[in-house]
Design an enzyme around this catalytic site. Structure first.
Site, mmCIF file in Angstrom:
data_model
loop_
_atom_site.group_PDB
_atom_site.id
_atom_site.type_symbol
_atom_site.label_atom_id
_atom_site.label_comp_id
_atom_site.label_asym_id
_atom_site.label_seq_id
_atom_site.Cartn_x
_atom_site.Cartn_y
_atom_site.Cartn_z
ATOM 1 N N PHE A 1 0.813 -1.219 0.000
ATOM 2 C CA PHE A 1 0.000 0.000 0.000
ATOM 3 C C PHE A 1 0.849 1.273 0.000
ATOM 4 O O PHE A 1 0.357 2.352 0.302
ATOM 5 C CB PHE A 1 -0.935 -0.001 1.215
ATOM 6 N N ARG B 1 2.867 4.614 -0.989
ATOM 7 C CA ARG B 1 2.672 5.699 -1.956
ATOM 8 C C ARG B 1 4.026 6.164 -2.466
ATOM 9 O O ARG B 1 4.974 6.264 -1.677
ATOM 10 C CB ARG B 1 2.014 6.912 -1.285
ATOM 11 N N PHE C 1 -7.664 12.393 0.604
ATOM 12 C CA PHE C 1 -8.097 12.123 -0.775
ATOM 13 C C PHE C 1 -9.346 12.883 -1.156
ATOM 14 O O PHE C 1 -10.185 12.411 -1.910
ATOM 15 C CB PHE C 1 -8.215 10.605 -1.024
ATOM 16 N N GLY D 1 -3.415 10.353 -11.470
ATOM 17 C CA GLY D 1 -2.536 9.712 -12.454
ATOM 18 C C GLY D 1 -1.669 8.713 -11.732
ATOM 19 O O GLY D 1 -2.034 8.216 -10.673
ATOM 20 N N CYS E 1 -0.663 3.484 -10.666
ATOM 21 C CA CYS E 1 -1.573 2.572 -9.961
ATOM 22 C C CYS E 1 -3.056 2.841 -10.189
ATOM 23 O O CYS E 1 -3.758 1.981 -10.715
ATOM 24 C CB CYS E 1 -1.261 2.616 -8.480
ATOM 25 N N LYS F 1 -4.468 2.322 -13.824
ATOM 26 C CA LYS F 1 -4.307 0.916 -14.237
ATOM 27 C C LYS F 1 -5.200 -0.014 -13.404
ATOM 28 O O LYS F 1 -5.878 -0.890 -13.941
ATOM 29 C CB LYS F 1 -2.824 0.561 -14.073
ATOM 30 N N ARG G 1 4.262 8.597 -15.317
ATOM 31 C CA ARG G 1 3.328 7.604 -15.871
ATOM 32 C C ARG G 1 1.884 8.044 -15.639
ATOM 33 O O ARG G 1 1.518 8.386 -14.512
ATOM 34 C CB ARG G 1 3.580 6.229 -15.233
#
Ligand code: UGA
Length: 413
Positions: free
Chosen positions: A138, A140, A236, A244, A247, A250, A314
């Site tokens: 998990f 970041r 959040f 973006g 993770c 996707k 990414r």
């Protein structure tokens, strides 16, 4: 313990470095010879605070040769699991499992750390012929070492008690709560967590859209007050250009397609993806409206990393903003303190980027983009990450995510 880590990307390398720091004997394997050589010279393949210090201690053995794992007690699979054509691509995982089956001792345990759809770890057990544990990650980016040292929880999914115990012991030093689950539960927890956070971000971004259409409304205030409710929590809920990185985009796609193949639609997750896809277009439209056209105009983009404290681009929303602007005939110049891109001409200083352009878009909330209100005078400005103080901006030339397009918003909050 003697620990192997296969796949020295973000998750694999951090896992290897932290476990070595905790006095375990760690061997890291990657198929990329170039990466292995760089690591042997203590050079990190990516920027992450604290990684260079750990690398300098030089405690991990790096190799491309699986046979170096012959003596390990546990072998992590931490290879990448990209989404290809909307579906998770698992060949790297199974090829690692096969290679591990050829070299590991019979009693060694294979630990799946890569993010994989439910059912994968079970197959890894079959392919490798070893006991298997699902131990999702998990961490970041930008906070990776700290997250690995102090996770909110450690998830150990297994049907073999002793194998699970071994993984539990390995992470004992964290002092974090350990949750024992089935293999499938552990795999799903990872997707459910990332998807929920993505839904939260898209939710607040939709509220931001609504704020923009109302007088005297600022999503920052709305989010802050929402977050005071302990059931909601303040995390959040930062409205912006969207999520973006390697993770969320996707994983949300992979799990919604996985569910659909099983006859279940994850409508909320799909909606979160759609909301996110519209973020860059919305930002560009706002800029076009303010500037009265974009063709031939020169625009400075501050930030190309998908978030601050990383050089990772990414799935960065900033890149989509750049592509859309260029598609509309604008000339783009970019600056980022760490990340590099070929999508537009990049300059080495923030001030040069601002000076050269007629309009400025803040696309990543790097610390050095705060407090620059005065240097933006005379420019059109779009604050895509809410780092500027609206009360210090000339509202005729300024727009920000989640801030009323009209009205007398003070910006305090
Ligand atoms: C995410 C999860 O937070 C980790 O728990 C997980 O381990 C990791 O994915 C993974 O699956 O490997 P990460 O991609 O490093 O971590 O980044 P986050 O900090 O979660 O941010 C993701 C994106 O959401 C960023 O583009 C960020 O700018 C955006 N975001 C985040 C917002 O727009 N608003 C917020 O309030 C929070």
């Amino acid at each position: 313990m003697r620990v192997g880590v296969v796949g020295l990307g973000y998750v694999g390398l951090i896992t290897a470095l932290v476990l070595a720091e905790k006095e375990h004997v760690v061997v890291g394997v990657d198929v990329d010879q170039g990466k292995v050589e760089e690591l042997r010279c203590n050079r990190s393949p990516f920027y992450e605070p604290g990684v260079e210090d750990l690398l300098a201690k030089n405690r991990v053995t790096y190799t491309t040769d699986y046979s170096a794992l012959g003596e390990v007690d546990l072998a992590f699979i931490a290879v990448s699991t990209p989404t290809v054509g909307g579906k998770i691509y698992l060949d790297h995982v199974f090829s690692a499992a096969k290679s591990l089956g050829e070299v590991l001792r019979r009693e060694a345990v294979v630990v799946v750390k890569s993010t994989v759809v439910p059912g994968t770890a079970r197959k890894v057990g079959e392919v490798s012929g070893r006991r298997v544990v699902s131990n999702p990650e998990f961490l970041r980016e930008g906070n990776a070492i700290n997250d690995t040292l102090h996770p909110d929880r450690v998830v150990v999914g297994s049907s073999d008690r002793e194998a699970g115990d071994r993984v539990e012991r390995l992470w004992e030093f964290t002092g974090s709560p350990v949750v024992r689950t089935s293999l499938e539960e552990a795999e799903l927890v990872k997707y459910a967590s990332n998807s929920f956070l993505a839904v939260k971000v898209s939710f607040i971004n939709e509220m931001a859209n609504l704020c923009e259409a109302l007088p005297d409304c600022d999503v920052e205030v709305v989010a802050r007050v929402m977050g005071m409710d302990r059931r909601i929590a303040p995390y959040f809920l930062k409205a912006g250009l969207g999520f973006g990185g390697s993770c969320f985009p996707k994983d949300t796609l992979a799990i919604s397609n996985f569910a659909r193949e099983r006859g279940e639609d994850l409508r909320l997750v799909e909606a979160a993806i759609q909301v996110n896809q519209l973020r860059p277009t919305r930002a560009v439209e706002s800029l076009r409206e303010m500037m009265g056209g974009l063709t031939g105009r020169r625009i400075c983009i501050l930030g190309v990393a998908f978030k601050p404290e990383t050089d990772d681009t990414r799935e960065s929303v900033a890149l989509r903003v750049i592509q859309t602007l260029r598609g509309e005939g604008a000339e783009v110049v970019v600056y980022d303190p760490r990340a590099r891109t070929r999508e537009a001409r990049q300059v080495d200083s923030r001030d040069q980027c601002i000076r050269e352009a007629e309009a400025v878009v803040i696309a990543t909330e790097w610390g050095e983009f705060r407090g620059i209100e005065d240097s933006l005078r005379g420019k059109f400005v779009y604050d895509g990450r809410r780092v500027l103080d609206p009360s210090r901006m000339d509202r005729r030339y300024f727009r920000a995510v989640g801030l009323s397009r009209s009205g007398s918003t003070s910006g305090q909050g």
